[in-house]
Design an enzyme around this catalytic site. Structure first.
Site: not given
Ligand code: ADP
Ligand code: ADP
Ligand code: ZN
Length: 214
Positions: A13, A88, A127, A160, A171
């Protein structure tokens, strides 16, 4: 253009949201980034959020909704925004909808970046994140030019705290229970679009651009 990114943790995302923000010149609003910035600056919100994030749990809606509702009313959001990691939960989606309705507005697209659970653990374990500028890399599929160093700002890349395998599984469970119902929610609103997130990053972006329009 007002866009929501949906998808499991690690689906890509954030990676896609940054590209969308660049191409369409709209702000990228990541609640995860906002919480991590607050943790780094040791604010009261950061201290509260950290206890949930470290356990792989969602931060309560009360701490999350007002933050986003305020953010999307700032001046840089006049031409739209891309929300990454919000909403979320169904109550978050409803809070967003109500806030926009007061402004006579509504969301345009909810893009689901679809990646099966099997692929997620690999995504998360590889990541690497820059906590200074928010850039994200993957040690295999999207490596930085120099190992362990951010291409953008030269800061050190880190794993992270919540990307440990035990927390990732938690998660994913939280995602299926609390966030996945939003796919149905936005499908019923008629704004849901799905892309195959297992494709290479550039191909996923191409599919998104085809949905949003060039
Ligand atoms: P990822 O990119 O792996 O989906 P995020 O960076 O979006 O993770 O979120 C990391 C953590 O921050 C989540 O696991 C949650 O604890 C918190 N968080 C982020 N956005 C929200 C939200 N909209 N509502 C509740 N918790 C959130
Ligand atoms: P989210 O915000 O949904 O948690 P991220 O954008 O942080 O996800 O991506 C999660 C991990 O996967 C990161 O290490 C990123 O560099 C990698 N990644 C993102 N898009 C792709 C893809 N299309 N193919 C392979 N790896 C990817
Ligand atoms: Zn950086």
């Amino acid at each position: 253009m007002k866009i929501i990114m949906l998808g499991a943790p690690g689906a890509g995302k954030g990676t896609q949201a940054k590209q969308i923000a660049g191409k369409y010149n709209i702000p990228h609003i990541s609640t995860g980034d906002i919480f991590r910035a607050n943790i780094k600056n040791n604010t009261e919100l950061g201290q509260k959020a950290k206890t949930y994030m470290d356990q792989g749990l969602l931060v309560p809606d009360e701490l999350t909704c007002d933050l986003v509702v305020d953010r999307i009313q700032q001046d840089d959001c006049v031409n739209g925004f891309v929300l990454d990691g919000f909403p979320r939960t169904i109550p978050q989606a409803e809070a967003l909808e109500n806030a926009l309705a007061k402004l006579n507005e509504s969301m345009d697209f909810a893009i689901d970046v679809d990646v099966p659970d099997e692929n997620i653990v690999n995504r998360m374990s590889g990541r690497r994140a820059c906590l200074k500028c928010g850039a994200t890399y993957h040690i295999v599929s999207i490596p930085p030019k120099k190992e362990g160093v951010c291409d953008n700002c030269g800061s050190e890349l880190v794993i992270r705290d919540d990307d440990k395998p035990e927390t990732v599984q938690k998660r994913l469970n939280v995602y299926h229970e609390q966030t996945q119902p939003l796919i149905d929610f936005y499908s019923k609103k008629g704004i849901l679009k799905s892309v195959d997130g297992t494709q290479p990053m550039d191909k996923v972006f191409e599919d998104i651009v085809n949905i949003l329009g060039a």
